[in-house]
Design a protein around this motif. Structure first.
Motif, short mmCIF file in Angstrom:
data_model
loop_
_atom_site.label_atom_id
_atom_site.label_comp_id
_atom_site.label_asym_id
_atom_site.label_seq_id
_atom_site.Cartn_x
_atom_site.Cartn_y
_atom_site.Cartn_z
N SER A 30 -5.82 -16.73 -8.08
CA SER A 30 -4.62 -17.03 -8.86
C SER A 30 -4.33 -15.84 -9.78
CB SER A 30 -4.84 -18.30 -9.69
OG SER A 30 -3.96 -18.32 -10.80
N THR A 31 -3.20 -15.17 -9.54
CA THR A 31 -2.87 -14.01 -10.37
C THR A 31 -2.64 -14.45 -11.82
OG1 THR A 31 -0.65 -14.18 -9.43
CG2 THR A 31 -2.04 -12.40 -8.64
N GLY A 32 -2.05 -15.62 -12.02
CA GLY A 32 -1.83 -16.11 -13.38
C GLY A 32 -3.17 -16.29 -14.10
N GLY A 56 7.85 -15.47 -20.33
CA GLY A 56 8.11 -16.18 -19.07
C GLY A 56 8.58 -15.25 -17.97
N LEU A 57 8.47 -13.93 -18.23
CA LEU A 57 8.94 -12.95 -17.24
C LEU A 57 7.81 -12.50 -16.33
CD1 LEU A 57 11.05 -10.74 -19.69
CD2 LEU A 57 11.89 -12.50 -18.11
N LEU A 58 8.19 -11.91 -15.20
CA LEU A 58 7.17 -11.40 -14.28
C LEU A 58 6.58 -10.11 -14.84
CD1 LEU A 58 8.77 -11.90 -10.75
CD2 LEU A 58 7.08 -13.33 -11.90
N ASP A 84 -2.65 -17.53 -4.76
CA ASP A 84 -1.89 -18.53 -5.51
C ASP A 84 -1.10 -17.79 -6.59
OD1 ASP A 84 -1.20 -20.37 -7.49
OD2 ASP A 84 -3.25 -20.97 -7.94
N GLY A 85 0.22 -17.71 -6.40
CA GLY A 85 1.06 -17.01 -7.38
C GLY A 85 1.27 -15.54 -7.06
N PHE A 86 0.92 -15.14 -5.87
CA PHE A 86 1.13 -13.77 -5.39
C PHE A 86 1.33 -13.83 -3.87
CE2 PHE A 86 -0.16 -9.80 -3.52
CZ PHE A 86 0.34 -8.84 -4.39
N ALA A 91 8.69 -6.65 -3.17
CA ALA A 91 7.89 -5.41 -3.30
C ALA A 91 6.39 -5.73 -3.26
CB ALA A 91 8.25 -4.70 -4.61
N GLN A 92 6.00 -6.84 -3.88
CA GLN A 92 4.58 -7.23 -3.83
C GLN A 92 4.18 -7.62 -2.41
OE1 GLN A 92 3.63 -10.26 -6.78
NE2 GLN A 92 4.59 -9.09 -8.43
N ALA A 93 5.08 -8.31 -1.70
CA ALA A 93 4.79 -8.73 -0.32
C ALA A 93 4.64 -7.50 0.59
CB ALA A 93 5.89 -9.64 0.20
P1 AMP Z 1 1.29 -18.67 -13.24
O1 AMP Z 1 -0.02 -19.07 -13.83
O2 AMP Z 1 1.20 -18.39 -11.77
O3 AMP Z 1 2.40 -19.62 -13.59
O4 AMP Z 1 1.67 -17.26 -13.91
C1 AMP Z 1 1.83 -17.14 -15.30
C2 AMP Z 1 2.54 -15.84 -15.63
O5 AMP Z 1 1.74 -14.74 -15.19
C3 AMP Z 1 3.89 -15.63 -14.95
O6 AMP Z 1 4.95 -16.24 -15.66
C4 AMP Z 1 3.98 -14.11 -14.98
O7 AMP Z 1 4.31 -13.63 -16.28
C5 AMP Z 1 2.55 -13.69 -14.69
N1 AMP Z 1 2.29 -13.55 -13.23
C6 AMP Z 1 1.44 -14.28 -12.47
N2 AMP Z 1 1.45 -13.87 -11.20
C7 AMP Z 1 2.34 -12.85 -11.13
C8 AMP Z 1 2.82 -12.01 -10.09
N3 AMP Z 1 2.37 -12.15 -8.82
N4 AMP Z 1 3.76 -11.08 -10.40
C9 AMP Z 1 4.21 -10.91 -11.66
N5 AMP Z 1 3.82 -11.68 -12.69
C10 AMP Z 1 2.88 -12.64 -12.44
#
Ligand code: AMP
Length: 214
Positions: A30-32, A56-58, A84-86, A91-93
């Protein structure tokens, strides 16, 4: 099996991935979670990511791409993994494909969880988790026995700082603008399995396991 769990925030990607980890010997990436752990530890990556996450931004693509590239080289990913979350942008894909091609590897399936926006807001705003053991709860759908206290380890429950209604709206907008097009990127390959994410955890998991078999 190399899997991507895809869907808007609050679709249940993390919950379903955790359930699948229990039955398959593959890790959930999970990237988050990794970014939040970096924030907690005060690493350079965590500090850089923080300003974006708080709004809330990427987080910028290259930061996340390098982070996932490093994680995928860990030995526990050799038999497969659940992303999960990536990827969350095209561009990431593309970067993920390049990384995998170099290693004669590829993504086997992309599971897309669909949930209407109204329910997403309700799910996310009520979400709580244990700061100690990470167990997840919901004030309405999965309340702990004692309010604000973890059933598993007795520690205090907390709400993620980006789980407010205002930030969920920003995150949903980010999803629509930048992340939704990623599904189309994979669709052409015939590896996308769309499943209805509305319903109980076990009900959705039943749909998920069925989708993975086909
Ligand atoms: P999540 O826990 O997946 O809801 O991610 C929480 C926050 O982490 C997102 O709102 C983004 O700020 C950042 N984040 C998580 N995954 C990514 C990703 N693949 N690319 C960019 N930002 C990410």
């Amino acid at each position: 099996m190399n899997l991507i769990f895809f869907g808007p925030p609050g679709a249940g990607k993390g919950t379903q991935a955790q359930k699948l980890v229990e039955t398959q010997a593959i890790p959930q990436i999970s990237t988050g979670d990794i970014l939040r752990a970096n924030r907690r530890d005060g690493t350079g990556l965590g500090l850089e990511a923080q300003t974006y996450m708080d709004r809330g931004l990427l987080v910028p693509d290259q930061l996340v791409i390098d982070m996932v590239g490093a994680r995928l080289q860990d030995s526990d990913c050799e038999g497969g993994y659940i992303l999960d979350g990536f990827p969350r942008t095209v561009a990431q894909a593309v970067a993920l494909d390049e990384f995998l091609e170099k290693r004669d590897s590829s993504i086997d399936k992309v599971v897309v969880l669909t949930v209407p926006d109204g329910l997403i807001v309700e799910r996310i705003v009520g979400r709580r988790s244990c700061g100690n053991c990470g167990a997840g709860f919901h004030v309405e759908f999965k309340p702990p026995a004692k309010q604000g206290v973890c059933d598993v380890c007795g520690s205090e429950l907390a709400q993620r700082s980006d789980d407010t209604e205002e930030k969920v709206r920003v995150r949903l907008n980010e999803y629509a603008q930048n992340t939704a097009p990623v599904a189309a990127y994979y669709k052409q390959r015939g590896i996308v399995r769309e499943i209805n994410g509305v319903g109980g955890m076990d009900e959705v998991f039943g749909r998920l396991t069925e989708a993975l078999e086909n």
